[in-house]
Design a protein around this motif. Structure first.
Motif, PDB file in Angstrom:
ATOM      1  N   PHE A 172       0.838  -1.208   0.000  1.00 49.21           N
ATOM      2  CA  PHE A 172       0.000   0.000   0.000  1.00 49.21           C
ATOM      3  C   PHE A 172       0.875   1.261   0.000  1.00 49.21           C
ATOM      4  CE2 PHE A 172      -1.924   3.391   2.562  1.00 49.21           C
ATOM      5  CZ  PHE A 172      -3.124   3.613   1.901  1.00 49.21           C
ATOM      6  N   LEU A 173       1.907   1.277   0.855  1.00 52.84           N
ATOM      7  CA  LEU A 173       2.753   2.471   0.976  1.00 52.84           C
ATOM      8  C   LEU A 173       3.577   2.707  -0.293  1.00 52.84           C
ATOM      9  CD1 LEU A 173       3.780   1.993   4.720  1.00 52.84           C
ATOM     10  CD2 LEU A 173       2.398   3.885   3.794  1.00 52.84           C
ATOM     11  N   ARG A 174       3.952   1.617  -0.978  1.00 49.96           N
ATOM     12  CA  ARG A 174       4.644   1.787  -2.267  1.00 49.96           C
ATOM     13  C   ARG A 174       3.676   2.328  -3.320  1.00 49.96           C
ATOM     14  NH1 ARG A 174       7.636  -3.482  -1.719  1.00 49.96           N
ATOM     15  NH2 ARG A 174       5.755  -4.283  -2.691  1.00 49.96           N
ATOM     16  N   GLU A 175       2.481   1.803  -3.324  1.00 52.05           N
ATOM     17  CA  GLU A 175       1.474   2.265  -4.296  1.00 52.05           C
ATOM     18  C   GLU A 175       1.176   3.753  -4.082  1.00 52.05           C
ATOM     19  OE1 GLU A 175       0.368   0.672  -6.773  1.00 52.05           O
ATOM     20  OE2 GLU A 175      -1.360   1.866  -7.430  1.00 52.05           O
ATOM     21  N   ALA A 176       1.141   4.175  -2.808  1.00 52.40           N
ATOM     22  CA  ALA A 176       0.839   5.578  -2.475  1.00 52.40           C
ATOM     23  C   ALA A 176       1.850   6.532  -3.115  1.00 52.40           C
ATOM     24  CB  ALA A 176       0.853   5.762  -0.953  1.00 52.40           C
ATOM     25  N   ASP A 177       3.061   6.049  -3.391  1.00 48.42           N
ATOM     26  CA  ASP A 177       4.087   6.895  -4.023  1.00 48.42           C
ATOM     27  C   ASP A 177       3.570   7.527  -5.311  1.00 48.42           C
ATOM     28  OD1 ASP A 177       6.974   7.638  -3.692  1.00 48.42           O
ATOM     29  OD2 ASP A 177       7.130   6.782  -5.704  1.00 48.42           O
ATOM     30  N   ARG A 178       2.629   6.857  -5.977  1.00 45.34           N
ATOM     31  CA  ARG A 178       2.129   7.359  -7.273  1.00 45.34           C
ATOM     32  C   ARG A 178       1.325   8.647  -7.125  1.00 45.34           C
ATOM     33  NH1 ARG A 178      -0.963   2.646  -9.957  1.00 45.34           N
ATOM     34  NH2 ARG A 178      -1.060   4.148 -11.655  1.00 45.34           N
ATOM     35  N   LEU A 179       0.864   8.965  -5.900  1.00 47.27           N
ATOM     36  CA  LEU A 179       0.112  10.217  -5.716  1.00 47.27           C
ATOM     37  C   LEU A 179       1.002  11.443  -5.981  1.00 47.27           C
ATOM     38  CD1 LEU A 179      -2.783  11.112  -4.995  1.00 47.27           C
ATOM     39  CD2 LEU A 179      -2.036  11.378  -2.623  1.00 47.27           C
ATOM     40  N   VAL A 238      -7.306   8.199  -3.798  1.00 44.65           N
ATOM     41  CA  VAL A 238      -8.056   7.592  -4.911  1.00 44.65           C
ATOM     42  C   VAL A 238      -7.705   8.248  -6.246  1.00 44.65           C
ATOM     43  CG1 VAL A 238      -9.971   6.811  -3.479  1.00 44.65           C
ATOM     44  CG2 VAL A 238     -10.036   9.119  -4.481  1.00 44.65           C
ATOM     45  N   GLU A 239      -7.096   9.430  -6.207  1.00 44.13           N
ATOM     46  CA  GLU A 239      -6.720  10.107  -7.462  1.00 44.13           C
ATOM     47  C   GLU A 239      -5.635   9.350  -8.218  1.00 44.13           C
ATOM     48  OE1 GLU A 239      -5.688  14.128  -6.587  1.00 44.13           O
ATOM     49  OE2 GLU A 239      -7.712  14.650  -5.925  1.00 44.13           O
ATOM     50  N   ILE A 240      -4.950   8.422  -7.548  1.00 45.80           N
ATOM     51  CA  ILE A 240      -3.970   7.578  -8.256  1.00 45.80           C
ATOM     52  C   ILE A 240      -4.652   6.905  -9.445  1.00 45.80           C
ATOM     53  CG2 ILE A 240      -2.639   5.439  -8.040  1.00 45.80           C
ATOM     54  CD1 ILE A 240      -1.933   6.343  -5.159  1.00 45.80           C
ATOM     55  N   ASP A 241      -5.888   6.447  -9.250  1.00 51.31           N
ATOM     56  CA  ASP A 241      -6.636   5.839 -10.366  1.00 51.31           C
ATOM     57  C   ASP A 241      -7.587   6.832 -11.040  1.00 51.31           C
ATOM     58  OD1 ASP A 241      -5.447   3.464  -9.647  1.00 51.31           O
ATOM     59  OD2 ASP A 241      -7.259   2.539  -8.828  1.00 51.31           O
ATOM     60  N   ALA A 242      -8.194   7.712 -10.247  1.00 47.72           N
ATOM     61  CA  ALA A 242      -9.323   8.509 -10.765  1.00 47.72           C
ATOM     62  C   ALA A 242      -8.897   9.892 -11.267  1.00 47.72           C
ATOM     63  CB  ALA A 242     -10.388   8.661  -9.671  1.00 47.72           C
ATOM     64  N   ALA A 272     -11.572   3.052  -7.155  1.00 50.95           N
ATOM     65  CA  ALA A 272     -10.175   3.256  -6.739  1.00 50.95           C
ATOM     66  C   ALA A 272     -10.005   2.944  -5.257  1.00 50.95           C
ATOM     67  CB  ALA A 272      -9.753   4.699  -7.023  1.00 50.95           C
ATOM     68  N   ALA A 273     -10.962   3.366  -4.446  1.00 44.86           N
ATOM     69  CA  ALA A 273     -10.880   3.101  -3.003  1.00 44.86           C
ATOM     70  C   ALA A 273     -10.898   1.593  -2.744  1.00 44.86           C
ATOM     71  CB  ALA A 273     -12.025   3.793  -2.270  1.00 44.86           C
ATOM     72  N   ASP A 274     -11.767   0.877  -3.461  1.00 48.10           N
ATOM     73  CA  ASP A 274     -11.803  -0.586  -3.300  1.00 48.10           C
ATOM     74  C   ASP A 274     -10.433  -1.197  -3.619  1.00 48.10           C
ATOM     75  OD1 ASP A 274     -14.424  -0.561  -2.553  1.00 48.10           O
ATOM     76  OD2 ASP A 274     -15.215  -1.158  -4.522  1.00 48.10           O
ATOM     77  N   ARG A 275      -9.855  -0.768  -4.730  1.00 51.69           N
ATOM     78  CA  ARG A 275      -8.582  -1.367  -5.139  1.00 51.69           C
ATOM     79  C   ARG A 275      -7.444  -0.969  -4.191  1.00 51.69           C
ATOM     80  NH1 ARG A 275      -3.791  -0.500  -7.381  1.00 51.69           N
ATOM     81  NH2 ARG A 275      -4.055   1.715  -7.825  1.00 51.69           N
ATOM     82  N   ILE A 276      -7.332   0.331  -3.880  1.00 55.67           N
ATOM     83  CA  ILE A 276      -6.133   0.812  -3.175  1.00 55.67           C
ATOM     84  C   ILE A 276      -6.183   0.425  -1.690  1.00 55.67           C
ATOM     85  CG2 ILE A 276      -4.786   2.859  -2.560  1.00 55.67           C
ATOM     86  CD1 ILE A 276      -5.817   4.056  -5.294  1.00 55.67           C
ATOM     87  N   PHE A 277      -7.311   0.673  -1.019  1.00 58.71           N
ATOM     88  CA  PHE A 277      -7.396   0.247   0.389  1.00 58.71           C
ATOM     89  C   PHE A 277      -7.410  -1.275   0.487  1.00 58.71           C
ATOM     90  CE2 PHE A 277      -9.167   4.619   0.692  1.00 58.71           C
ATOM     91  CZ  PHE A 277      -8.196   5.135   1.546  1.00 58.71           C
ATOM     92  N   GLY A 278      -7.803  -1.941  -0.604  1.00 54.91           N
ATOM     93  CA  GLY A 278      -7.781  -3.408  -0.649  1.00 54.91           C
ATOM     94  C   GLY A 278      -6.374  -3.996  -0.650  1.00 54.91           C
ATOM     95  N   LEU A 279      -5.351  -3.159  -0.855  1.00 54.81           N
ATOM     96  CA  LEU A 279      -3.973  -3.645  -0.777  1.00 54.81           C
ATOM     97  C   LEU A 279      -3.556  -3.913   0.667  1.00 54.81           C
ATOM     98  CD1 LEU A 279      -2.301  -1.072  -3.242  1.00 54.81           C
ATOM     99  CD2 LEU A 279      -2.812  -3.477  -3.727  1.00 54.81           C
ATOM    100  N   LEU A 280      -4.217  -3.238   1.602  1.00 53.87           N
ATOM    101  CA  LEU A 280      -3.864  -3.338   3.031  1.00 53.87           C
ATOM    102  C   LEU A 280      -4.397  -4.646   3.632  1.00 53.87           C
ATOM    103  CD1 LEU A 280      -4.733   0.330   4.067  1.00 53.87           C
ATOM    104  CD2 LEU A 280      -2.487  -0.748   4.380  1.00 53.87           C
ATOM    105  N   PRO A 281      -3.862  -5.054   4.784  1.00 55.74           N
ATOM    106  CA  PRO A 281      -4.481  -6.162   5.518  1.00 55.74           C
ATOM    107  C   PRO A 281      -5.965  -5.843   5.751  1.00 55.74           C
ATOM    108  CG  PRO A 281      -2.413  -5.504   6.562  1.00 55.74           C
ATOM    109  CD  PRO A 281      -2.702  -4.490   5.496  1.00 55.74           C
ATOM    110  N   GLY A 282      -6.807  -6.872   5.716  1.00 54.98           N
ATOM    111  CA  GLY A 282      -8.262  -6.702   5.712  1.00 54.98           C
ATOM    112  C   GLY A 282      -8.821  -5.679   6.688  1.00 54.98           C
TER     113      GLY A 282
END
Lengths: 192, 192
Positions: free
Chosen positions: A13-20, A75-79, A100-110
């Protein structure tokens, strides 16, 4: 889930956040050198909350507000960003952001993904005192940037004083009447 | 001081903070497109604290850690960034940063300036549990960025695995032994 699997998911999740850092907003830096990106905008807003938190209603939890602001644009990473003076279809944008929220927050532990997505959604809905104050700052900071930059997106888009009042006022005032009083004076001086 | 004078001072500080977006660090974005600036780095670190806060010692106050991380680099507006693999004189850099802290936190209303400068200084000294966790993340995030970017500042500077251990290890481990365990595995895979 083992501890290691959980940590792997958190780092994903934290690596993905870099795209913001690559999502560019309409608002300028104050020195006019370039436009602001959504990651540094989120930092600036969290700093606004840290500094101005004492001006919120007493029931506002400034720590929760800061958490919301750190997450609010992820969510702007996707949207992508939907500029306030733009012509984005809000329904289509809302659907993109929900996916986007489903996908990005879905990277985290449940459990953590569920918790942080709920915090993001609380911001989006803007119904709680914490979310109202967070959304107030999310309109107040670009207004301060535009005035300090000598016009910014207002000059570019021929935005009038009346349009500034209509597009910024309700959201700022709902979270902080005193910030809106101050903002109105900035706006009057800018257009005056 | 009237309420308005206080608000003017807070906004002056928040406008000045905008300049941190122009301070460029050595670390790359993960996609390699450019180097990270200190404002977006501060956002990313605050997000690391939000997500990984549950892994800190129980006495750590994650909200205070986030406040520290939002502020920790603000002195770089005057003093510039001192890269971990660089050759900056620590004594000279420390003096520049202390003067910067006086000037920048001095923009705020007196009591708030004193409070936030103390939080910054607590981070710098790294002696409290909150500061140790914050400083741990401030080393852990660039390590994750470098590995994810395929080498980053390590490739540029011919930094060896042993140097990574020496330069990142003590600070990460002091704040979070479990993050250092994980980081060591990342580093071993990268150099392996």
């Amino acid at each position: 889930m083992s501890d290691d699997t959980g940590l792997e998911a958190q780092i994903r999740f934290l690596r993905e956040a870099d795209r913001l850092k690559g999502v560019v907003r309409a608002s300028p830096l104050i020195d006019g050198s370039r436009r602001e990106n959504s990651a540094e905008h989120s930092w600036h807003l969290a700093l606004y909350a840290l500094v101005l938190g004492g001006r919120a209603d007493p029931e506002v939890d400034v720590g929760r507000v800061i958490g919301m602001l750190l997450l609010h644009d992820i969510v702007e990473i996707d949207a992508g960003d939907a500029p306030i003076h733009g012509t984005v279809d809000p329904e289509r944008q809302g659907a993109l952001e929900a996916a986007a929220a489903d996908r990005i927050f879905g990277l985290l532990p449940g459990a953590q993904g569920t918790e942080l997505k709920a915090l993001w959604l609380e911001f989006e809905e803007g119904a709680s005192p914490d979310a109202r104050f967070a959304k107030s700052l999310d309109r107040f900071q670009p207004l301060v940037q535009n005035v300090a930059a000598g016009g910014g997106t207002w000059s570019e888009g021929n935005v009038s004083r009346e349009q500034v009042h209509a597009r910024y006022g309700p959201q700022i005032e709902a979270g902080s009447p005193s910030l809106w009083d101050y903002a109105k004076r900035l706006v009057a001086r800018h257009f005056g």
